[in-house]
Design a protein around this motif. Structure first.
Motif, PDB file in Angstrom:
ATOM      1  N   LEU A 122      -2.868   3.287   0.411  1.00  0.00           N
ATOM      2  CA  LEU A 122      -3.916   2.273   0.445  1.00  0.00           C
ATOM      3  C   LEU A 122      -5.125   2.746   1.249  1.00  0.00           C
ATOM      4  O   LEU A 122      -6.274   2.581   0.819  1.00  0.00           O
ATOM      5  CB  LEU A 122      -3.375   0.969   1.035  1.00  0.00           C
ATOM      6  CG  LEU A 122      -2.490   0.136   0.111  1.00  0.00           C
ATOM      7  CD1 LEU A 122      -1.785  -0.968   0.897  1.00  0.00           C
ATOM      8  CD2 LEU A 122      -3.321  -0.474  -1.016  1.00  0.00           C
ATOM      9  N   TYR A 123      -4.886   3.332   2.400  1.00  0.00           N
ATOM     10  CA  TYR A 123      -5.972   3.738   3.288  1.00  0.00           C
ATOM     11  C   TYR A 123      -6.856   4.825   2.663  1.00  0.00           C
ATOM     12  O   TYR A 123      -8.071   4.632   2.532  1.00  0.00           O
ATOM     13  CB  TYR A 123      -5.399   4.198   4.629  1.00  0.00           C
ATOM     14  CG  TYR A 123      -6.423   4.732   5.587  1.00  0.00           C
ATOM     15  CD1 TYR A 123      -7.313   3.886   6.240  1.00  0.00           C
ATOM     16  CD2 TYR A 123      -6.505   6.102   5.857  1.00  0.00           C
ATOM     17  CE1 TYR A 123      -8.259   4.379   7.130  1.00  0.00           C
ATOM     18  CE2 TYR A 123      -7.441   6.599   6.745  1.00  0.00           C
ATOM     19  CZ  TYR A 123      -8.319   5.740   7.373  1.00  0.00           C
ATOM     20  OH  TYR A 123      -9.261   6.240   8.248  1.00  0.00           O
TER      21      TYR A 123
ATOM     22  N   SER B  57      -7.104   5.786  -0.470  1.00  0.00           N
ATOM     23  CA  SER B  57      -7.671   5.374  -1.761  1.00  0.00           C
ATOM     24  C   SER B  57      -8.888   4.475  -1.549  1.00  0.00           C
ATOM     25  O   SER B  57      -9.876   4.559  -2.293  1.00  0.00           O
ATOM     26  CB  SER B  57      -6.634   4.664  -2.614  1.00  0.00           C
ATOM     27  OG  SER B  57      -6.241   3.429  -2.045  1.00  0.00           O
ATOM     28  N   ASP B  58      -8.824   3.626  -0.543  1.00  0.00           N
ATOM     29  CA  ASP B  58      -9.966   2.764  -0.242  1.00  0.00           C
ATOM     30  C   ASP B  58     -11.177   3.597   0.168  1.00  0.00           C
ATOM     31  O   ASP B  58     -12.311   3.343  -0.274  1.00  0.00           O
ATOM     32  CB  ASP B  58      -9.593   1.792   0.880  1.00  0.00           C
ATOM     33  CG  ASP B  58     -10.722   0.838   1.227  1.00  0.00           C
ATOM     34  OD1 ASP B  58     -11.136   0.059   0.350  1.00  0.00           O
ATOM     35  OD2 ASP B  58     -11.204   0.871   2.378  1.00  0.00           O
TER      36      ASP B  58
ATOM     37  N   THR C  35       1.089   1.539  -8.172  1.00  0.00           N
ATOM     38  CA  THR C  35      -0.126   1.202  -7.434  1.00  0.00           C
ATOM     39  C   THR C  35       0.010   1.695  -6.000  1.00  0.00           C
ATOM     40  O   THR C  35       1.116   1.965  -5.515  1.00  0.00           O
ATOM     41  CB  THR C  35      -0.366  -0.315  -7.423  1.00  0.00           C
ATOM     42  OG1 THR C  35       0.669  -0.946  -6.648  1.00  0.00           O
ATOM     43  CG2 THR C  35      -0.399  -0.888  -8.826  1.00  0.00           C
ATOM     44  N   CYS C  36      -1.118   1.785  -5.329  1.00  0.00           N
ATOM     45  CA  CYS C  36      -1.106   2.212  -3.930  1.00  0.00           C
ATOM     46  C   CYS C  36      -0.330   1.225  -3.063  1.00  0.00           C
ATOM     47  O   CYS C  36       0.368   1.618  -2.126  1.00  0.00           O
ATOM     48  CB  CYS C  36      -2.539   2.353  -3.417  1.00  0.00           C
ATOM     49  SG  CYS C  36      -3.465   3.684  -4.204  1.00  0.00           S
ATOM     50  N   ASP C  37      -0.441  -0.052  -3.370  1.00  0.00           N
ATOM     51  CA  ASP C  37       0.288  -1.059  -2.605  1.00  0.00           C
ATOM     52  C   ASP C  37       1.796  -0.913  -2.810  1.00  0.00           C
ATOM     53  O   ASP C  37       2.560  -0.978  -1.831  1.00  0.00           O
ATOM     54  CB  ASP C  37      -0.161  -2.460  -3.023  1.00  0.00           C
ATOM     55  CG  ASP C  37       0.471  -3.544  -2.167  1.00  0.00           C
ATOM     56  OD1 ASP C  37       0.023  -3.737  -1.024  1.00  0.00           O
ATOM     57  OD2 ASP C  37       1.438  -4.192  -2.642  1.00  0.00           O
TER      58      ASP C  37
ATOM     59  N   ASP D 251       3.028   2.094  -0.734  1.00  0.00           N
ATOM     60  CA  ASP D 251       3.130   1.898   0.714  1.00  0.00           C
ATOM     61  C   ASP D 251       4.266   0.953   1.078  1.00  0.00           C
ATOM     62  O   ASP D 251       4.940   1.140   2.105  1.00  0.00           O
ATOM     63  CB  ASP D 251       1.805   1.384   1.271  1.00  0.00           C
ATOM     64  CG  ASP D 251       0.759   2.491   1.382  1.00  0.00           C
ATOM     65  OD1 ASP D 251       1.043   3.630   0.957  1.00  0.00           O
ATOM     66  OD2 ASP D 251      -0.344   2.217   1.879  1.00  0.00           O
TER      67      ASP D 251
ATOM     68  N   ASN E 145       0.094   2.937   7.362  1.00  0.00           N
ATOM     69  CA  ASN E 145       0.801   2.190   6.329  1.00  0.00           C
ATOM     70  C   ASN E 145       0.951   0.749   6.827  1.00  0.00           C
ATOM     71  O   ASN E 145       1.612   0.512   7.845  1.00  0.00           O
ATOM     72  CB  ASN E 145       2.180   2.799   6.061  1.00  0.00           C
ATOM     73  CG  ASN E 145       2.912   2.124   4.910  1.00  0.00           C
ATOM     74  OD1 ASN E 145       2.779   0.924   4.698  1.00  0.00           O
ATOM     75  ND2 ASN E 145       3.704   2.888   4.179  1.00  0.00           N
TER      76      ASN E 145
END
Length: 244
Positions: free
Chosen positions: A88-89, A91-92, A155-157, A160, A217
């Motif tokens: 998530l981190y 990719s954002d 997905t990234c979520d 994680d 994470n």
């Protein structure tokens, strides 16, 4: 197709070697002097950022600073993939700073120099499509599958959430064991040897990776709380048993 690996630390050097072993034209860049890597041409920062495909192999805690510094140097239209152990981190950050000029895929090769020392066949490769065209995502998925990797799209979520309770807890247990200063013994059970293997594998990685896994994470805090509560419960149960 010229493939660049930005960052030749412990994992980056290993990943560059894996890419070159699979017949890709690989260029690598490191801020610090590096020993030669078979099949990899060591180049300057500008040269590696001119590649058609760029793997960012930098520490999670350095990721934002690195992307901010290089964003205007990356070849327009390049495909950029990170290899961070959280998704998530990074990719954002990539989507905010690179999506206007690059195609993006978030990846996590869930192996490293230790687990992949005898080859990567059968090991998991996570792909989280961001802004890359479907054809590009499919192309790299097929390429990785051709190496024998188990390609998993999510997905990234999702990554994680699952990683916190698998990779995250493994590194936590490994560091706890390392702090106990365990010793080998001739009466070791297979279970004890398995614990020592976890300790050895996780503690070969830089301590910063452990901190980054826990910090970046968003789901590891819950994992640590559950771990702590479980240990406390067991200690309480043992204390109660001693008082019987």
């Amino acid at each position: 197709m010229r493939v660049g690996v930005y960052g030749l630390g412990r994992f980056g050097a290993f990943w560059a070697r894996v890419l070159s072993e699979h017949k890709l034209e690989v260029y690598g860049y490191s801020r610090h002097p590096k020993d030669p890597i078979d099949g990899v041409t060591i180049v300057s920062e500008d040269e590696v950022l001119s590649c058609d495909v760029i793997f960012l192999c930098v520490a999670i805690s350095s990721f934002s600073e690195v992307v901010e510094r290089i964003k205007d140097k990356i070849k327009p239209g390049a495909l950029v993939m990170d290899t961070c152990s959280v998704k998530l981190y990074p990719s954002d950050i990539m989507q905010k700073r690179l999506s206007n000029k690059c195609s993006l895929i978030a990846t996590h090769p869930m192996f490293g120099p230790d687990s992949g020392k005898n080859g990567v066949k059968g090991l998991p490769m996570i792909i989280c499509p961001l802004s890359a065209p479907v054809v590009e995502v499919s192309k790299w998925s097929r390429l990785f599958q051709g190496w024998g990797l188990r390609v998993i799209r999510m997905t990234c979520d999702e990554h994680d959430r699952q990683a916190a309770w698998s990779q995250g807890i493994t590194h936590l247990v490994g560091r706890v064991l390392d702090g106990m200063d365990l010793r080998d013994t001739p009466i070791a059970t297979t279970g004890f040897l398995a614990l020592r293997a976890v300790e050895e594998q996780t503690c070969h990685d830089p301590l910063q990776l452990f901190y980054d896994l826990q910090r970046y994470n968003p789901y590891t805090r819950e994992m640590r709380q559950s771990f702590h509560q479980s240990v406390e419960k067991i200690m309480k149960d043992l204390k109660n048993q001693e008082q019987l």
